[in-house]
Design a protein around this motif. Structure first.
Motif, PDB file in Angstrom:
ATOM      1  N   ALA A  34       0.810  -1.224   0.000  1.00  0.00           N
ATOM      2  CA  ALA A  34       0.000   0.000   0.000  1.00  0.00           C
ATOM      3  C   ALA A  34       0.842   1.273   0.000  1.00  0.00           C
ATOM      4  CB  ALA A  34      -0.937  -0.009   1.209  1.00  0.00           C
ATOM      5  N   ASP A  35       2.170   1.114   0.045  1.00  0.00           N
ATOM      6  CA  ASP A  35       3.032   2.299  -0.021  1.00  0.00           C
ATOM      7  C   ASP A  35       4.382   1.924  -0.651  1.00  0.00           C
ATOM      8  OD1 ASP A  35       5.174   1.782   2.133  1.00  0.00           O
ATOM      9  OD2 ASP A  35       3.350   1.516   3.301  1.00  0.00           O
ATOM     10  N   GLY A  36       5.172   2.951  -0.962  1.00  0.00           N
ATOM     11  CA  GLY A  36       6.416   2.739  -1.686  1.00  0.00           C
ATOM     12  C   GLY A  36       7.453   1.921  -0.925  1.00  0.00           C
ATOM     13  N   LYS A  37       7.568   2.194   0.386  1.00  0.00           N
ATOM     14  CA  LYS A  37       8.566   1.467   1.179  1.00  0.00           C
ATOM     15  C   LYS A  37       8.214  -0.019   1.254  1.00  0.00           C
ATOM     16  CE  LYS A  37      10.243   5.255   4.062  1.00  0.00           C
ATOM     17  NZ  LYS A  37      10.248   5.867   5.405  1.00  0.00           N
ATOM     18  N   ALA A  38       6.915  -0.296   1.458  1.00  0.00           N
ATOM     19  CA  ALA A  38       6.462  -1.694   1.523  1.00  0.00           C
ATOM     20  C   ALA A  38       6.657  -2.380   0.169  1.00  0.00           C
ATOM     21  CB  ALA A  38       4.997  -1.751   1.947  1.00  0.00           C
ATOM     22  N   ALA A  39       6.450  -1.610  -0.902  1.00  0.00           N
ATOM     23  CA  ALA A  39       6.626  -2.163  -2.258  1.00  0.00           C
ATOM     24  C   ALA A  39       8.068  -2.578  -2.484  1.00  0.00           C
ATOM     25  CB  ALA A  39       6.211  -1.130  -3.301  1.00  0.00           C
ATOM     26  N   LEU A  40       8.988  -1.704  -2.097  1.00  0.00           N
ATOM     27  CA  LEU A  40      10.417  -1.986  -2.270  1.00  0.00           C
ATOM     28  C   LEU A  40      10.811  -3.239  -1.486  1.00  0.00           C
ATOM     29  CD1 LEU A  40      12.639  -0.627  -3.908  1.00  0.00           C
ATOM     30  CD2 LEU A  40      13.260   0.682  -1.883  1.00  0.00           C
ATOM     31  N   LYS A  41      10.295  -3.325  -0.264  1.00  0.00           N
ATOM     32  CA  LYS A  41      10.596  -4.490   0.581  1.00  0.00           C
ATOM     33  C   LYS A  41      10.030  -5.773  -0.040  1.00  0.00           C
ATOM     34  CE  LYS A  41      11.062  -5.592   5.382  1.00  0.00           C
ATOM     35  NZ  LYS A  41      11.192  -5.089   6.698  1.00  0.00           N
ATOM     36  N   ALA A  42       8.783  -5.683  -0.554  1.00  0.00           N
ATOM     37  CA  ALA A  42       8.141  -6.855  -1.174  1.00  0.00           C
ATOM     38  C   ALA A  42       8.924  -7.311  -2.403  1.00  0.00           C
ATOM     39  CB  ALA A  42       6.699  -6.526  -1.546  1.00  0.00           C
ATOM     40  N   CYS A  51       6.739  -5.603 -11.501  1.00  0.00           N
ATOM     41  CA  CYS A  51       6.063  -4.860 -10.442  1.00  0.00           C
ATOM     42  C   CYS A  51       5.176  -3.795 -11.082  1.00  0.00           C
ATOM     43  CB  CYS A  51       7.040  -4.252  -9.455  1.00  0.00           C
ATOM     44  SG  CYS A  51       8.245  -3.139 -10.175  1.00  0.00           S
ATOM     45  N   LEU A  52       3.941  -3.691 -10.584  1.00  0.00           N
ATOM     46  CA  LEU A  52       3.006  -2.652 -11.031  1.00  0.00           C
ATOM     47  C   LEU A  52       3.031  -1.556  -9.980  1.00  0.00           C
ATOM     48  CD1 LEU A  52      -0.098  -4.822 -12.046  1.00  0.00           C
ATOM     49  CD2 LEU A  52       1.714  -3.974 -13.529  1.00  0.00           C
ATOM     50  N   LEU A  53       3.501  -0.378 -10.351  1.00  0.00           N
ATOM     51  CA  LEU A  53       3.679   0.709  -9.385  1.00  0.00           C
ATOM     52  C   LEU A  53       2.750   1.874  -9.692  1.00  0.00           C
ATOM     53  CD1 LEU A  53       7.603   0.882  -9.381  1.00  0.00           C
ATOM     54  CD2 LEU A  53       6.161  -0.341  -7.747  1.00  0.00           C
ATOM     55  N   ASP A  54       1.851   2.175  -8.750  1.00  0.00           N
ATOM     56  CA  ASP A  54       1.072   3.409  -8.866  1.00  0.00           C
ATOM     57  C   ASP A  54       2.031   4.564  -8.556  1.00  0.00           C
ATOM     58  OD1 ASP A  54      -0.949   5.300  -8.957  1.00  0.00           O
ATOM     59  OD2 ASP A  54      -1.610   4.939  -6.908  1.00  0.00           O
ATOM     60  N   ILE A  55       1.876   5.703  -9.230  1.00  0.00           N
ATOM     61  CA  ILE A  55       2.799   6.818  -8.963  1.00  0.00           C
ATOM     62  C   ILE A  55       2.541   7.421  -7.588  1.00  0.00           C
ATOM     63  CG2 ILE A  55       3.327   9.227  -9.568  1.00  0.00           C
ATOM     64  CD1 ILE A  55       3.507   8.482 -12.403  1.00  0.00           C
ATOM     65  N   THR A  61       7.109   7.581  -3.900  1.00  0.00           N
ATOM     66  CA  THR A  61       6.244   7.480  -5.081  1.00  0.00           C
ATOM     67  C   THR A  61       6.676   6.277  -5.923  1.00  0.00           C
ATOM     68  OG1 THR A  61       7.669   8.795  -6.526  1.00  0.00           O
ATOM     69  CG2 THR A  61       6.064  10.005  -5.173  1.00  0.00           C
ATOM     70  N   GLY A  62       5.805   5.876  -6.833  1.00  0.00           N
ATOM     71  CA  GLY A  62       6.150   4.784  -7.740  1.00  0.00           C
ATOM     72  C   GLY A  62       7.416   5.075  -8.525  1.00  0.00           C
ATOM     73  N   LEU A  63       7.598   6.352  -8.893  1.00  0.00           N
ATOM     74  CA  LEU A  63       8.803   6.732  -9.648  1.00  0.00           C
ATOM     75  C   LEU A  63      10.053   6.628  -8.771  1.00  0.00           C
ATOM     76  CD1 LEU A  63       7.479   9.754 -11.738  1.00  0.00           C
ATOM     77  CD2 LEU A  63       8.192   7.537 -12.622  1.00  0.00           C
ATOM     78  N   GLU A  64       9.914   6.962  -7.483  1.00  0.00           N
ATOM     79  CA  GLU A  64      11.063   6.844  -6.568  1.00  0.00           C
ATOM     80  C   GLU A  64      11.429   5.377  -6.345  1.00  0.00           C
ATOM     81  OE1 GLU A  64      10.531  10.946  -3.953  1.00  0.00           O
ATOM     82  OE2 GLU A  64       9.450   9.148  -3.346  1.00  0.00           O
ATOM     83  N   VAL A  65      10.403   4.517  -6.278  1.00  0.00           N
ATOM     84  CA  VAL A  65      10.661   3.071  -6.152  1.00  0.00           C
ATOM     85  C   VAL A  65      11.384   2.577  -7.412  1.00  0.00           C
ATOM     86  CG1 VAL A  65       9.620   0.767  -5.966  1.00  0.00           C
ATOM     87  CG2 VAL A  65       8.686   2.658  -4.625  1.00  0.00           C
ATOM     88  N   ALA A  66      10.902   3.030  -8.576  1.00  0.00           N
ATOM     89  CA  ALA A  66      11.526   2.639  -9.856  1.00  0.00           C
ATOM     90  C   ALA A  66      12.997   3.081  -9.889  1.00  0.00           C
ATOM     91  CB  ALA A  66      10.763   3.255 -11.019  1.00  0.00           C
ATOM     92  N   GLU A  67      13.236   4.309  -9.408  1.00  0.00           N
ATOM     93  CA  GLU A  67      14.610   4.844  -9.397  1.00  0.00           C
ATOM     94  C   GLU A  67      15.516   3.986  -8.513  1.00  0.00           C
ATOM     95  OE1 GLU A  67      16.682   9.265  -9.084  1.00  0.00           O
ATOM     96  OE2 GLU A  67      14.630   8.986  -8.387  1.00  0.00           O
ATOM     97  N   LYS A  68      14.981   3.593  -7.350  1.00  0.00           N
ATOM     98  CA  LYS A  68      15.741   2.763  -6.407  1.00  0.00           C
ATOM     99  C   LYS A  68      16.057   1.398  -7.039  1.00  0.00           C
ATOM    100  CE  LYS A  68      17.128   3.276  -2.106  1.00  0.00           C
ATOM    101  NZ  LYS A  68      18.141   4.324  -1.877  1.00  0.00           N
ATOM    102  N   LEU A  69      15.068   0.818  -7.709  1.00  0.00           N
ATOM    103  CA  LEU A  69      15.272  -0.491  -8.352  1.00  0.00           C
ATOM    104  C   LEU A  69      16.336  -0.407  -9.441  1.00  0.00           C
ATOM    105  CD1 LEU A  69      11.559  -1.698  -8.674  1.00  0.00           C
ATOM    106  CD2 LEU A  69      13.290  -2.560  -7.083  1.00  0.00           C
TER     107      LEU A  69
END
Length: 201
Positions: A34-42, A51-55, A61-69
């Motif tokens: 439900a959030d970016g940090k949890a998404a990154l951990k998952a 991964c399907l990322l809502d912005i 944000t989804g873009l920040e998660v994408a950048e981290k990946l």
């Protein structure tokens, strides 16, 4: 089997999406966040193929998660799913070389076929977003101005921003004033609205 992580803060939408994807013989939803940090951990825990990322999800944000990946050289395919056809968002997503950028009002069949296509190395962009590619409006904000607007948007006061960034209150006010002028806004709230709509913060 294509393993998928969904990052979406609207639980009903996330649940519906997961249910529809699971009906496919070759797709398995391994986690919902439900959030970016949890998404990154998952993504780090489950090693999905896609991964399907809502912005606009909380914390990152989804873009920040994408950048981290991308920084981590994670092989997971990235599909950004958004309500907004904002040129700034799209340009940042393309700069990050995401594998898909889809609008939420696309039919589910389009999403499913997009998941299969990105697995095969294709890049997918919603047709309605193509026009946004040609609106290459230059972002007038410096990184510091954008950062301060983001912090104001998140509810921080001038004093809190000054402490967070190790600046004086006057310097923070100067950055805010400069950002407001550049965006031809009448207030900090209008500046935030303009910068958000263009995908600059």
């Amino acid at each position: 089997m294509i393993r998928v992580v969904i990052a979406e803060d609207q639980k009903m939408l996330s649940g519906a999406l997961a249910s529809l994807l699971t009906l496919e013989d070759d797709i398995e939803v391994v986690a919902q966040a439900a959030d970016g940090k949890a998404a990154l951990k998952a993504i780090e825990n489950y090693h999905p193929d896609v991964c399907l990322l809502d912005i606009e999800i909380p914390f990152m944000t989804g873009l920040e998660v994408a950048e981290k990946l991308r920084e981590q050289k994670n092989p997971c395919k990235i599909i950004i799913v958004t309500t907004f056809a904002r040129p700034g968002y799209l340009q940042k997503a393309l700069a990050l070389k995401v594998d898909g950028y889809l609008l939420k009002d696309e039919p589910i069949d389009f999403l499913i076929s997009s998941i299969r296509k990105v697995i095969n190395g294709e890049r997918i962009i919603s047709t309605d977003l193509a026009a946004a590619l040609f609106i290459n409006e230059e972002n007038p904000l410096t990184e510091r101005e954008a950062e301060i607007l983001r912090l104001v948007k998140n509810g921080l006061t001038t004093e809190q921003i000054a402490k967070t960034l190790y600046l004086t209150n006057g310097t923070v006010r100067n950055y805010l004033s400069s950002a407001i002028q550049k965006l031809e806004a009448e207030s900090r709230h209008q500046a935030i609205k303009t910068a958000s709509e263009k995908g600059w913060i």
